[in-house]
Design a protein around this motif. Structure first.
Motif, PDB file in Angstrom:
ATOM      1  N   ILE A  99       4.085 -84.646  17.167  1.00 50.59           N
ATOM      2  CA  ILE A  99       3.658 -85.381  18.361  1.00 50.59           C
ATOM      3  C   ILE A  99       2.158 -85.139  18.564  1.00 50.59           C
ATOM      4  O   ILE A  99       1.742 -84.002  18.824  1.00 50.59           O
ATOM      5  N   PHE A 100       1.381 -86.213  18.400  1.00 49.78           N
ATOM      6  CA  PHE A 100      -0.074 -86.109  18.538  1.00 49.78           C
ATOM      7  C   PHE A 100      -0.507 -86.595  19.922  1.00 49.78           C
ATOM      8  O   PHE A 100       0.036 -87.585  20.441  1.00 49.78           O
ATOM      9  N   PRO A 101      -1.491 -85.936  20.536  1.00 49.11           N
ATOM     10  CA  PRO A 101      -2.028 -86.417  21.816  1.00 49.11           C
ATOM     11  C   PRO A 101      -2.893 -87.659  21.598  1.00 49.11           C
ATOM     12  O   PRO A 101      -3.401 -87.888  20.492  1.00 49.11           O
ATOM     13  N   ASP A 102      -3.048 -88.448  22.651  1.00 49.26           N
ATOM     14  CA  ASP A 102      -3.818 -89.695  22.520  1.00 49.26           C
ATOM     15  C   ASP A 102      -5.298 -89.435  22.240  1.00 49.26           C
ATOM     16  O   ASP A 102      -5.979 -90.257  21.625  1.00 49.26           O
ATOM     17  N   PHE A 105      -8.977 -87.197  18.563  1.00 51.98           N
ATOM     18  CA  PHE A 105     -10.330 -87.301  18.009  1.00 51.98           C
ATOM     19  C   PHE A 105     -11.311 -87.976  18.961  1.00 51.98           C
ATOM     20  O   PHE A 105     -12.438 -88.278  18.581  1.00 51.98           O
ATOM     21  N   THR A 106     -10.869 -88.206  20.201  1.00 50.19           N
ATOM     22  CA  THR A 106     -11.754 -88.888  21.147  1.00 50.19           C
ATOM     23  C   THR A 106     -12.051 -88.049  22.380  1.00 50.19           C
ATOM     24  O   THR A 106     -12.660 -88.547  23.336  1.00 50.19           O
ATOM     25  N   ASN A 107     -11.650 -86.778  22.363  1.00 55.36           N
ATOM     26  CA  ASN A 107     -11.897 -85.945  23.547  1.00 55.36           C
ATOM     27  C   ASN A 107     -13.381 -85.580  23.623  1.00 55.36           C
ATOM     28  O   ASN A 107     -14.080 -85.526  22.600  1.00 55.36           O
ATOM     29  N   THR A 112      -8.872 -78.828  24.905  1.00 51.32           N
ATOM     30  CA  THR A 112      -8.455 -78.729  23.509  1.00 51.32           C
ATOM     31  C   THR A 112      -7.156 -79.498  23.323  1.00 51.32           C
ATOM     32  O   THR A 112      -6.113 -79.115  23.884  1.00 51.32           O
ATOM     33  N   PRO A 113      -7.190 -80.608  22.582  1.00 54.51           N
ATOM     34  CA  PRO A 113      -5.964 -81.390  22.356  1.00 54.51           C
ATOM     35  C   PRO A 113      -4.912 -80.521  21.649  1.00 54.51           C
ATOM     36  O   PRO A 113      -5.242 -79.704  20.790  1.00 54.51           O
ATOM     37  N   ASP A 114      -3.669 -80.717  21.992  1.00 48.34           N
ATOM     38  CA  ASP A 114      -2.584 -79.905  21.429  1.00 48.34           C
ATOM     39  C   ASP A 114      -1.639 -80.777  20.602  1.00 48.34           C
ATOM     40  O   ASP A 114      -1.056 -81.746  21.121  1.00 48.34           O
ATOM     41  N   TYR A 140      -8.687 -80.658   8.801  1.00 47.05           N
ATOM     42  CA  TYR A 140      -9.376 -81.532   9.762  1.00 47.05           C
ATOM     43  C   TYR A 140      -9.942 -80.746  10.929  1.00 47.05           C
ATOM     44  O   TYR A 140     -10.871 -81.193  11.601  1.00 47.05           O
ATOM     45  N   LYS A 141      -9.376 -79.561  11.179  1.00 45.02           N
ATOM     46  CA  LYS A 141      -9.948 -78.714  12.227  1.00 45.02           C
ATOM     47  C   LYS A 141     -11.226 -78.045  11.733  1.00 45.02           C
ATOM     48  O   LYS A 141     -12.124 -77.746  12.496  1.00 45.02           O
TER      49      LYS A 141
END
Length: 376
Positions: A99-102, A105-107, A112-114, A140-141
C-alpha cells in the motif's frame, strides 16, 4: 595368538547366532537413510524455487516504481481495498500486499511518506517476496548507488557449498554413529558375560588376560564396523536429499580413491579407540544396565568432540591431529574440504591406535582383578 582367535571365534558365534543383535547393528543405517531422506524431502518442499516470482496486490502503484516492481513481482490486477488485500495475504492466497501513499514522490519534505508492506511469515515465498521488495525500495530511498547492477554477487558454486556442508556435518555424524555402534555391542559382550556368570568360566581357563582382552577388542571392533559402515552408507545416500538436492553424483565424484582410503583408515582407528574405552567401562560394571549408564556420559563427550571440529580454524595446527578422537574429527573435516595432508591423517590414526593399545592393557588389568570381576 591361537587363544586370541579362539576368543574371537567364540564372540562371532555368539553374535551371529543372535538375530536381534544383528538387526540392532544394521538397523541404524536404514533408519538414518529413511529419516534424513524424509527431512530432505520436507525441506525441499518448503524451499522456494529460484525461478519463482512472488505475487502481490498493490494499491496506489507509483509510476516511478511500476517497472522495477513488475520485474520482480507478479502484480495482481484485481482492484481491492487494503483490508481485502491483507486478508488474501493472511490466508496464503498471495505473497504480499503493498500500500503506497499518494504523496510518495510528491511530498514537500514536511512529512515522511509511509509504505506499508504486509506479508505472511509462515510462508517462505512471502518472506522472500518481502525481502525482494524491501531491496527494491531501498534503491529508491538511496539513489546514490545501486547494488550489483552490473553483475557480481556470490561467487561460490554448488561444489564449494557442498564441500563446506560436508566438512561440518560428516565428523559429527560419524562420531555419533560409530559411538552408537560401539555402545550396542560392548556392554553385552563384557558386562553381559559378568551378569550371566560366563565371564568366570572364561577367566579360569588357561588363557592370558591380555589375550582375552585383545580377542574381545578385535571381535567387538568387527561388530561395531558393521554398524558403522551401515550407518555411514545411510548418511552418504541420504545427504543429497538432506542438503537440498545439490549434492548429487557429481559431488560424490569429487573425492578420489585416496580420500576414501584415508577415511576408511580413520573409521577403523576411531572404532578401535571408542570400543576400547567402552570395554574398560563395561568391565567395571556389574550388569549391562550399569554399563550403559557408565558409558552414556563418555558417549556424549565423544559426540561433542566431533562437533568441536566446527569451531576449529580451517587450517589447524599439526599438533592438534595428535589428540585422540579430536584429531580424527579434524582429519575427516580436512578430507571433506580437500585440505587433508598425509601427516595429519597419519597422526590422527596413530594417536587412536596408541590410545586403543593403552586401554587394552588397562582392560587386561581389570580382568586380572578379582575385586573388579567378582566384586570381592
Amino acid at each position: 595368538m591361537k587363544n586370541v582367535w579362539t576368543i574371537v571365534k567364540k564372540e562371532f558365534y555368539r553374535f551371529f547366532r543372535d538375530k536381534r543383535m544383528i538387526i540392532t547393528v544394521l538397523l541404524p543405517g536404514i533408519l538414518i537413510y529413511v529419516l534424513y531422506s524424509l527431512m530432505g524431502t520436507v525441506f525441499a518442499e518448503k524451499a522456494v524455487d529460484k525461478d519463482y516470482k512472488p505475487t502481490a496486490y498493490v494499491i496506489n502503484m507509483p509510476t516511478e516504481l511500476e517497472e522495477a516492481l513488475e520485474s520482480v513481482l507478479v502484480v495482481c490486477d484485481n482492484v481491492m481495498t487494503e483490508e481485502e488485500a491483507k486478508e488474501k495475504v493472511s490466508v496464503g492466497e498471495t505473497d504480499l500486499a503493498l500500500i503506497f501513499p499518494d504523496n510518495l514522490f510528491t511530498n514537500d519534505g514536511s512529512e515522511t511518506p509511509d509504505v506499508r508492506i504486509y506479508y505472511n511469515s509462515s510462508k517462505n515465498s512471502s518472506v522472500v517476496a518481502f525481502s525482494i521488495v524491501e531491496a527494491v525500495l531501498d534503491l529508491y530511498k538511496q539513489p546514490a548507488f545501486s547494488v550489483n547492477a552490473q553483475g557480481g554477487g556470490d561467487l561460490a558454486d554448488e561444489k564449494d557449498t557442498a564441500v563446506n556442508i560436508l566438512s561440518m556435518l560428516v565428523p559429527m555424524l560419524m562420531f555419533a554413529l560409530l559411538a552408537s555402534a560401539c555402545i550396542a555391542v560392548a556392554p553385552e559382550s563384557i558386562a553381559g558375560e559378568k551378569e550371566r556368570g560366563t565371564m568366570a568360566t572364561l577367566l579360569v581357563t588357561p588363557i592370558k588376560r591380555v589375550q582375552l582382552a585383545v580377542g574381545k577388542i578385535i571381535s567387538l571392533t568387527c561388530f561395531a564396523m558393521l554398524s558403522g559402515v551401515s550407518s555411514f552408507i545411510g548418511v552418504i545416500l541420504s545427504l543429497p536429499k538432506l542438503v537440498g538436492g545439490f549434492i548429487g553424483a557429481e559431488t560424490a565424484a569429487m573425492y578420489g580413491v585416496g580420500d576414501y582410503f584415508m577415511l576408511f583408515g580413520l573409521i577403523i582407528s576411531i572404532i578401535l579407540a571408542i570400543i576400547s574405552a567402552f570395554s574398560v567401562l563395561s568391565s567395571l560394571a556389574k550388569s549391562v544396565k550399569e554399563a550403559g549408564a557408565m558409558i552414556t556420559p563418555l558417549m556424549m563427550v565423544i559426540i561433542l568432540l566431533g562437533l568441536a571440529t566446527m569451531f576449529v580454524s580451517a587450517n589447524p595446527a599439526l599438533g592438534l591431529f595428535a589428540i585422540p578422537l579430536l584429531g580424527s574429527g579434524l582429519a575427516i573435516s580436512s578430507i571433506m574440504s580437500f585440505t587433508a595432508t598425509g601427516a595429519g591423517v597419519a597422526l590422527a590414526i596413530i594417536s587412536n591406535v596408541v590410545l586403543a593399545l593403552l586401554l587394552t592393557v588397562l582392560l587386561a588389568f581389570t580382568f586380572k582383578s578379582e575385586k573388579i570381576m567378582f566384586g570381592k
